[in-house]
Design a protein around this motif. Structure first.
Motif, PDB file in Angstrom:
ATOM      1  N   THR A 271      37.810  36.356  52.302  1.00 32.64           N
ATOM      2  CA  THR A 271      37.848  36.108  50.859  1.00 32.64           C
ATOM      3  C   THR A 271      39.233  36.478  50.338  1.00 32.64           C
ATOM      4  O   THR A 271      39.935  37.293  50.944  1.00 32.64           O
ATOM      5  CB  THR A 271      36.749  36.907  50.130  1.00 32.64           C
ATOM      6  N   GLU A 272      39.630  35.878  49.209  1.00 34.63           N
ATOM      7  CA  GLU A 272      40.973  36.133  48.685  1.00 34.63           C
ATOM      8  C   GLU A 272      41.090  37.482  47.969  1.00 34.63           C
ATOM      9  O   GLU A 272      42.070  38.191  48.115  1.00 34.63           O
ATOM     10  CB  GLU A 272      41.373  35.028  47.699  1.00 34.63           C
ATOM     11  N   GLY A 273      40.107  37.791  47.141  1.00 35.69           N
ATOM     12  CA  GLY A 273      40.172  39.032  46.367  1.00 35.69           C
ATOM     13  C   GLY A 273      41.086  38.945  45.163  1.00 35.69           C
ATOM     14  O   GLY A 273      41.365  39.964  44.520  1.00 35.69           O
ATOM     15  N   VAL A 274      41.555  37.737  44.812  1.00 38.98           N
ATOM     16  CA  VAL A 274      42.482  37.579  43.685  1.00 38.98           C
ATOM     17  C   VAL A 274      42.070  36.418  42.780  1.00 38.98           C
ATOM     18  O   VAL A 274      42.877  35.931  41.988  1.00 38.98           O
ATOM     19  CB  VAL A 274      43.928  37.351  44.179  1.00 38.98           C
ATOM     20  N   TRP A 275      40.817  35.975  42.879  1.00 37.46           N
ATOM     21  CA  TRP A 275      40.365  34.798  42.132  1.00 37.46           C
ATOM     22  C   TRP A 275      39.143  35.153  41.282  1.00 37.46           C
ATOM     23  O   TRP A 275      38.024  34.945  41.670  1.00 37.46           O
ATOM     24  CB  TRP A 275      40.052  33.655  43.103  1.00 37.46           C
ATOM     25  N   ALA A 276      39.392  35.734  40.121  1.00 34.42           N
ATOM     26  CA  ALA A 276      38.298  36.116  39.228  1.00 34.42           C
ATOM     27  C   ALA A 276      37.691  34.869  38.579  1.00 34.42           C
ATOM     28  O   ALA A 276      38.405  33.907  38.311  1.00 34.42           O
ATOM     29  CB  ALA A 276      38.833  37.061  38.153  1.00 34.42           C
ATOM     30  N   PRO A 277      36.376  34.920  38.321  1.00 36.13           N
ATOM     31  CA  PRO A 277      35.444  36.009  38.611  1.00 36.13           C
ATOM     32  C   PRO A 277      34.703  35.848  39.938  1.00 36.13           C
ATOM     33  O   PRO A 277      33.653  36.447  40.139  1.00 36.13           O
ATOM     34  CB  PRO A 277      34.465  35.913  37.436  1.00 36.13           C
ATOM     35  N   PHE A 278      35.252  35.037  40.843  1.00 38.64           N
ATOM     36  CA  PHE A 278      34.590  34.821  42.128  1.00 38.64           C
ATOM     37  C   PHE A 278      34.827  35.979  43.091  1.00 38.64           C
ATOM     38  O   PHE A 278      33.897  36.463  43.739  1.00 38.64           O
ATOM     39  CB  PHE A 278      35.083  33.520  42.761  1.00 38.64           C
ATOM     40  N   THR A 279      36.068  36.399  43.220  1.00 41.93           N
ATOM     41  CA  THR A 279      36.415  37.465  44.164  1.00 41.93           C
ATOM     42  C   THR A 279      37.696  38.141  43.685  1.00 41.93           C
ATOM     43  O   THR A 279      38.759  37.517  43.681  1.00 41.93           O
ATOM     44  CB  THR A 279      36.575  36.901  45.605  1.00 41.93           C
ATOM     45  N   TYR A 280      37.578  39.404  43.255  1.00 40.99           N
ATOM     46  CA  TYR A 280      38.730  40.108  42.679  1.00 40.99           C
ATOM     47  C   TYR A 280      38.479  41.613  42.718  1.00 40.99           C
ATOM     48  O   TYR A 280      37.403  42.063  43.154  1.00 40.99           O
ATOM     49  CB  TYR A 280      38.970  39.649  41.231  1.00 40.99           C
ATOM     50  N   HIS A 281      39.454  42.389  42.261  1.00 38.03           N
ATOM     51  CA  HIS A 281      39.316  43.841  42.272  1.00 38.03           C
ATOM     52  C   HIS A 281      39.092  44.375  40.859  1.00 38.03           C
ATOM     53  O   HIS A 281      39.804  43.996  39.929  1.00 38.03           O
ATOM     54  CB  HIS A 281      40.564  44.492  42.886  1.00 38.03           C
ATOM     55  N   ASP A 282      38.105  45.238  40.719  1.00 39.87           N
ATOM     56  CA  ASP A 282      37.836  45.878  39.436  1.00 39.87           C
ATOM     57  C   ASP A 282      39.047  46.702  39.013  1.00 39.87           C
ATOM     58  O   ASP A 282      39.593  47.459  39.820  1.00 39.87           O
ATOM     59  CB  ASP A 282      36.600  46.780  39.561  1.00 39.87           C
ATOM     60  N   GLU A 283      39.473  46.534  37.766  1.00 41.08           N
ATOM     61  CA  GLU A 283      40.688  47.208  37.304  1.00 41.08           C
ATOM     62  C   GLU A 283      40.562  48.723  37.322  1.00 41.08           C
ATOM     63  O   GLU A 283      41.549  49.438  37.517  1.00 41.08           O
ATOM     64  CB  GLU A 283      41.026  46.740  35.876  1.00 41.08           C
ATOM     65  N   THR A 284      39.356  49.242  37.109  1.00 36.92           N
ATOM     66  CA  THR A 284      39.154  50.692  37.060  1.00 36.92           C
ATOM     67  C   THR A 284      38.996  51.309  38.441  1.00 36.92           C
ATOM     68  O   THR A 284      39.672  52.272  38.797  1.00 36.92           O
ATOM     69  CB  THR A 284      37.917  51.034  36.203  1.00 36.92           C
ATOM     70  N   SER A 285      38.100  50.741  39.227  1.00 40.47           N
ATOM     71  CA  SER A 285      37.781  51.327  40.534  1.00 40.47           C
ATOM     72  C   SER A 285      38.554  50.714  41.692  1.00 40.47           C
ATOM     73  O   SER A 285      38.572  51.265  42.783  1.00 40.47           O
ATOM     74  CB  SER A 285      36.290  51.158  40.811  1.00 40.47           C
ATOM     75  N   ASP A 286      39.162  49.562  41.467  1.00 44.83           N
ATOM     76  CA  ASP A 286      39.849  48.789  42.500  1.00 44.83           C
ATOM     77  C   ASP A 286      38.884  48.259  43.563  1.00 44.83           C
ATOM     78  O   ASP A 286      39.292  47.781  44.624  1.00 44.83           O
ATOM     79  CB  ASP A 286      40.959  49.603  43.174  1.00 44.83           C
ATOM     80  N   GLU A 287      37.589  48.338  43.283  1.00 43.08           N
ATOM     81  CA  GLU A 287      36.573  47.839  44.215  1.00 43.08           C
ATOM     82  C   GLU A 287      36.581  46.318  44.229  1.00 43.08           C
ATOM     83  O   GLU A 287      36.773  45.664  43.209  1.00 43.08           O
ATOM     84  CB  GLU A 287      35.194  48.343  43.781  1.00 43.08           C
ATOM     85  N   LEU A 288      36.376  45.733  45.404  1.00 40.33           N
ATOM     86  CA  LEU A 288      36.267  44.292  45.535  1.00 40.33           C
ATOM     87  C   LEU A 288      34.933  43.848  44.931  1.00 40.33           C
ATOM     88  O   LEU A 288      33.864  44.290  45.371  1.00 40.33           O
ATOM     89  CB  LEU A 288      36.340  43.874  47.001  1.00 40.33           C
ATOM     90  N   VAL A 289      35.002  43.005  43.921  1.00 43.07           N
ATOM     91  CA  VAL A 289      33.792  42.559  43.223  1.00 43.07           C
ATOM     92  C   VAL A 289      33.876  41.052  42.987  1.00 43.07           C
ATOM     93  O   VAL A 289      34.831  40.401  43.388  1.00 43.07           O
ATOM     94  CB  VAL A 289      33.630  43.294  41.870  1.00 43.07           C
ATOM     95  N   GLY A 290      32.868  40.515  42.313  1.00 44.17           N
ATOM     96  CA  GLY A 290      32.884  39.108  41.958  1.00 44.17           C
ATOM     97  C   GLY A 290      31.623  38.384  42.376  1.00 44.17           C
ATOM     98  O   GLY A 290      30.807  38.899  43.149  1.00 44.17           O
TER      99      GLY A 290
END
Length: 275
Positions: free
Chosen positions: A53-72
């Motif tokens: 996954t990319e981890g940079v394509w909100a809201p599908f796959t990205y990092h939470d600004e507060t926790s930096d957790e991979l979410v989406g």
């Protein structure tokens, strides 16, 4: 115990142990052979499924600004699919093109990144059933009146992730495409006038508008009438037949249970999992 009886019993015990060892070895060999020809069996034996996954394509796959957790959306759905398979999802963050290449080479078990099913990709990958649906849109600056359809991209410049369907759509419609890694970068290039437009998923574009405050500077200039089907690409071959069937079953169950709808509404404010 006489000597003859003792000898006979000893020989019987040795033969029995040898038989057990042979049976165990045969069973182990059969199990190994079975796993070698079945991707699902290997995944379940490892207890995890590797997901690109990319981890940079909100809201599908990205990092939470507060926790930096991979979410989406894609991250949560993939986790639920993994649970249905009885394993954990292990995410590997790579660029879009690298993710697809990794699946094809067997580095990753599957990719969860809003990968849309196309005829060309279906020649290289075995896709699962779709788990979500979308539409591609063209985004331009708010004051750009030269682009009102996909045909108007001819002779224009666009920006998109390398290897993405959106980049291909730009090229197919006669645009000169600049390759960048993230949605934010494509929008920046439109905002500063480096390119005329970008093509992306309507869901991601609307999320960008809602979260960045740039809705007054950009606009959706055109929407593709064709529905985009999002599914999981798997390496092509019979080795993945049971894995694809298991994932299809998981998607069906998650849809029937209302879990897909729940995750979709969490990230999009609407259900994009029903066609």
């Amino acid at each position: 115990m006489n000597k003859v009886l003792s000898t006979v019993l000893s020989a019987f015990m040795i033969a029995s142990l040898a038989g057990c060892a042979s049976s165990s070895a045969s069973s182990k060999a059969a199990s190994t052979t079975s796993a070698e020809g079945d991707h699902l069996a290997r995944i379940q034996a490892a207890g995890k499924i590797t997901v690109a996954t990319e981890g940079v394509w909100a809201p599908f796959t990205y990092h939470d600004e507060t926790s930096d957790e991979l979410v989406g959306f894609d991250v949560e759905v993939a986790k639920e699919v993994a649970k249905k398979l009885g394993v954990e999802a292990e995410f590997k963050e790579v660029n879009f093109d690298g993710g697809l290449t990794g699946v094809q080479q067997g580095t990753f078990d599957m990719m969860a990144n809003g990968v849309d099913v196309t005829e060309e990709r279906s020649n290289s990958y075995d896709f699962t059933e779709p788990y979500a649906y979308d539409h591609a849109v063209i985004v331009t600056s708010a004051d750009n009146d030269s682009i009102k359809s996909f045909e108007d991209l001819k002779g224009k410049t666009t920006a998109n992730s390398v290897g993405s369907t959106y980049a291909q759509m730009g090229e197919d419609n006669g645009a000169s495409v600049t390759n960048v890694d993230t949605l934010g970068e494509t929008m920046d290039l439109v905002l500063n006038g480096t390119v005329d437009a970008t093509i992306n998923a309507n869901t991601s574009v609307q999320d960008y508008f809602n979260t960045t405050g740039n809705a007054d500077k950009l606009k959706v200039a055109a929407t593709d009438s064709e529905t985009t089907d999002y599914a999981y690409p798997l390496k092509k071959g019979t080795d993945n037949d049971t894995l694809r069937e298991a994932i299809n079953k998981a998607i069906k169950e998650l849809r029937e249970e209302g879990k897909l709808k729940e995750i979709s509404e969490k990230y999009f404010g609407a259900d994009i999992t029903a066609e």
